[in-house]
Design a protein around this motif. Structure first.
Motif, PDB file in Angstrom:
ATOM      1  N   LEU B  14      -6.639  -2.075  10.138  1.00  0.00           N
ATOM      2  CA  LEU B  14      -5.421  -1.710   9.400  1.00  0.00           C
ATOM      3  C   LEU B  14      -5.757  -0.680   8.327  1.00  0.00           C
ATOM      4  O   LEU B  14      -5.037   0.305   8.140  1.00  0.00           O
ATOM      5  N   PHE B  15      -6.898  -0.884   7.636  1.00  0.00           N
ATOM      6  CA  PHE B  15      -7.306   0.080   6.608  1.00  0.00           C
ATOM      7  C   PHE B  15      -7.575   1.444   7.236  1.00  0.00           C
ATOM      8  O   PHE B  15      -7.163   2.475   6.694  1.00  0.00           O
ATOM      9  N   MET B  33       3.123   5.907   2.621  1.00  0.00           N
ATOM     10  CA  MET B  33       3.138   4.710   3.469  1.00  0.00           C
ATOM     11  C   MET B  33       1.722   4.353   3.898  1.00  0.00           C
ATOM     12  O   MET B  33       1.383   3.165   4.005  1.00  0.00           O
ATOM     13  N   GLU B  36       0.185   2.318   1.275  1.00  0.00           N
ATOM     14  CA  GLU B  36       0.639   0.923   1.317  1.00  0.00           C
ATOM     15  C   GLU B  36      -0.115   0.139   2.380  1.00  0.00           C
ATOM     16  O   GLU B  36      -0.493  -1.021   2.164  1.00  0.00           O
ATOM     17  N   LEU B  37      -0.347   0.772   3.546  1.00  0.00           N
ATOM     18  CA  LEU B  37      -1.092   0.084   4.614  1.00  0.00           C
ATOM     19  C   LEU B  37      -2.483  -0.288   4.126  1.00  0.00           C
ATOM     20  O   LEU B  37      -2.987  -1.389   4.381  1.00  0.00           O
ATOM     21  N   LEU B  39      -3.500  -0.829   1.020  1.00  0.00           N
ATOM     22  CA  LEU B  39      -3.410  -1.936   0.064  1.00  0.00           C
ATOM     23  C   LEU B  39      -3.221  -3.263   0.783  1.00  0.00           C
ATOM     24  O   LEU B  39      -3.822  -4.283   0.424  1.00  0.00           O
ATOM     25  N   ASN B  40      -2.412  -3.254   1.859  1.00  0.00           N
ATOM     26  CA  ASN B  40      -2.173  -4.493   2.590  1.00  0.00           C
ATOM     27  C   ASN B  40      -3.410  -4.947   3.338  1.00  0.00           C
ATOM     28  O   ASN B  40      -3.629  -6.152   3.497  1.00  0.00           O
ATOM     29  N   ASN B  43      -5.369  -6.810   0.895  1.00  0.00           N
ATOM     30  CA  ASN B  43      -4.765  -8.135   0.688  1.00  0.00           C
ATOM     31  C   ASN B  43      -5.167  -9.099   1.792  1.00  0.00           C
ATOM     32  O   ASN B  43      -5.467 -10.259   1.529  1.00  0.00           O
ATOM     33  N   LEU B  44      -5.150  -8.608   3.043  1.00  0.00           N
ATOM     34  CA  LEU B  44      -5.474  -9.488   4.173  1.00  0.00           C
ATOM     35  C   LEU B  44      -6.897 -10.008   4.049  1.00  0.00           C
ATOM     36  O   LEU B  44      -7.149 -11.205   4.226  1.00  0.00           O
ATOM     37  N   VAL B  68      -4.161 -11.227  -5.075  1.00  0.00           N
ATOM     38  CA  VAL B  68      -3.225 -10.595  -4.140  1.00  0.00           C
ATOM     39  C   VAL B  68      -1.852 -10.452  -4.791  1.00  0.00           C
ATOM     40  O   VAL B  68      -1.192  -9.411  -4.667  1.00  0.00           O
ATOM     41  N   ILE B  71      -1.971  -7.550  -6.985  1.00  0.00           N
ATOM     42  CA  ILE B  71      -1.986  -6.292  -6.224  1.00  0.00           C
ATOM     43  C   ILE B  71      -0.580  -5.951  -5.768  1.00  0.00           C
ATOM     44  O   ILE B  71      -0.136  -4.798  -5.851  1.00  0.00           O
ATOM     45  N   ILE B  72       0.167  -6.972  -5.279  1.00  0.00           N
ATOM     46  CA  ILE B  72       1.534  -6.710  -4.807  1.00  0.00           C
ATOM     47  C   ILE B  72       2.396  -6.195  -5.962  1.00  0.00           C
ATOM     48  O   ILE B  72       3.173  -5.245  -5.811  1.00  0.00           O
ATOM     49  N   ALA B  75       1.399  -2.660  -6.803  1.00  0.00           N
ATOM     50  CA  ALA B  75       1.819  -1.754  -5.742  1.00  0.00           C
ATOM     51  C   ALA B  75       3.314  -1.471  -5.840  1.00  0.00           C
ATOM     52  O   ALA B  75       3.752  -0.337  -5.620  1.00  0.00           O
TER      53      ALA B  75
END
Lengths: 167, 106
Positions: B14-15, B33, B36-37, B39-40, B43-44, B68, B71-72, B75
Motif C-alpha cells: 500500500l505504501f 491522495m 493519504e495512502l 499515511l494509511n 497506520n496498518l 494511530v 495520525i488520523i 492527517a
C-alpha cells in the motif's frame, strides 16, 4: 476463515489503491480512495481494532473524502488529457518503488520473529474502546490536548487561506 | 491464520502504491491522495504490531492504537489546510498541474 477474509479485503484494498494511482478522472480516483479506506477498515477489524476501524470509516471515508470531492467539484476538474509521458519519470518512479518493495520483502523474509501467528487475547470480549480511551486519557493526556489546539489552528488557517484576496 | 509478515507485506504494498502515485501523477490532488495512502499504510503496520505484541495482561498494546488515532487527527487537519492551499493556488494560476507551477524553478 480469517486468512480468507484477510486476503479478500487486502486484495480489494490494493486493487482500489491501484485505481487511485492509475485512473485518469479525479472523481474515479477519489471514489477508489473511499473504497480503499473502507477495505482498510475491514482489515483493521481482522486485527480486533474495532475503534480504529470505526474512526477510519467516519473520519477518512466520511469527512476527508467529502472534502476531497467537494474541492474536485469546486475546481471543476476534467479527466486528464493524455500528456506526453516522460520515460525518465516512469523509470525513476519504477526504480524507487521497486527498490523499496524489494527491501521490505527481503527484511520480512529474513526475520523469523515476524512469522508468528496471532497470539490469543486473554479476554476476547474485552472492550476495545475502553482500552483506547484509558490509554488516551491517562497516558497521553497532554498530547491529546495539544492535538486539540492543532485542530483549532488548522481551522483558523483554513479560514484565513480561503479569504478572497490573500495578502 | 494471517501472520505479522502478511500484514507488513500488505502495508508495504500500500505504501509503494502511494509512493508511485506521488512520483508518477502530475495532478496535485492525486498526489495528495497518494500521501493519504502512505499515511494509511503506516497506520496498518502500527495496528498490526499492536495486535501481535500483547501486553503482559494479554491485551493488545493500545499505545500503538492511540498513535494511530493521533495520525488520523493530524492527517485530517493536514488535508483541510492542504486543500485550502490548493484552492488558493487554483485561484491564482487556474491549474492543478504541477508542471505548470514552476515559478520557483531556477
Amino acid at each position: 476463515m480469517q486468512l480468507a477474509l484477510f486476503w479478500i479485503f487486502s486484495i480489494l484494498m490494493l486493487a482500489f489503491a491501484l485505481g487511485v494511482v492509475f485512473l485518469r478522472n479525479p472523481v474515479s480516483s477519489a471514489m477508489s480512495l473511499v473504497m480503499t479506506f473502507v477495505a482498510l477498515a475491514a482489515v483493521f477489524v481482522t486485527l480486533d481494532a474495532f475503534f480504529i476501524a470505526v474512526v477510519q470509516v467516519l473520519v477518512y471515508a466520511g469527512a476527508v473524502m467529502v472534502l476531497f470531492l467537494f474541492i474536485i467539484m469546486l475546481l471543476d476538474l476534467r479527466a486528464e488529457k493524455h500528456r506526453k509521458v516522460r520515460p525518465s519519470a516512469w523509470l525513476g518512479g519504477g526504480l524507487v518503488v521497486g527498490g523499496f518493495m524489494a527491501a521490505i520483502s527481503q527484511v520480512i523474509a529474513g526475520w523469523s520473529a515476524l512469522h508468528q501467528t496471532k497470539p490469543e487475547l486473554s479476554d476476547p470480549s474485552f472492550n476495545d474502546v475502553a482500552g483506547v480511551g484509558f490509554t488516551l486519557f491517562r497516558d497521553f493526556n497532554l498530547p491529546f490536548q495539544i492535538i486539540g489546539v492543532l485542530l483549532l489552528v488548522a481551522t483558523v488557517g483554513v479560514v484565513l487561506l480561503s479569504r478572497k484576496e490573500l495578502k | 491464520m494471517p501472520t505479522l509478515a502478511h500484514y507488513l507485506l500488505v502495508s508495504g504494498l500500500l505504501f509503494s502504491l502511494g509512493l508511485a502515485g506521488v512520483l508518477l501523477r502530475r495532478n496535485i490532488l492525486i498526489i495528495f491522495m497518494g500521501l493519504e495512502l502512505m499515511l494509511n499504510a503506516a497506520n496498518l503496520s502500527l495496528v498490526a504490531f499492536s495486535r501481535f505484541n500483547l501486553l503482559p495482561n494479554g491485551l493488545p498494546n493500545y499505545n500503538a492504537q492511540v498513535l494511530v488515532f493521533f495520525i488520523i487527527t493530524v492527517a485530517a487537519a493536514e488535508v483541510a489546510v492542504g486543500l485550502a492551499i490548493i484552492v488558493a493556488l487554483f485561484r491564482a494560476k487556474q491549474t492543478t498541474h504541477v508542471e505548470d507551477l514552476n515559478t520557483l524553478k531556477f
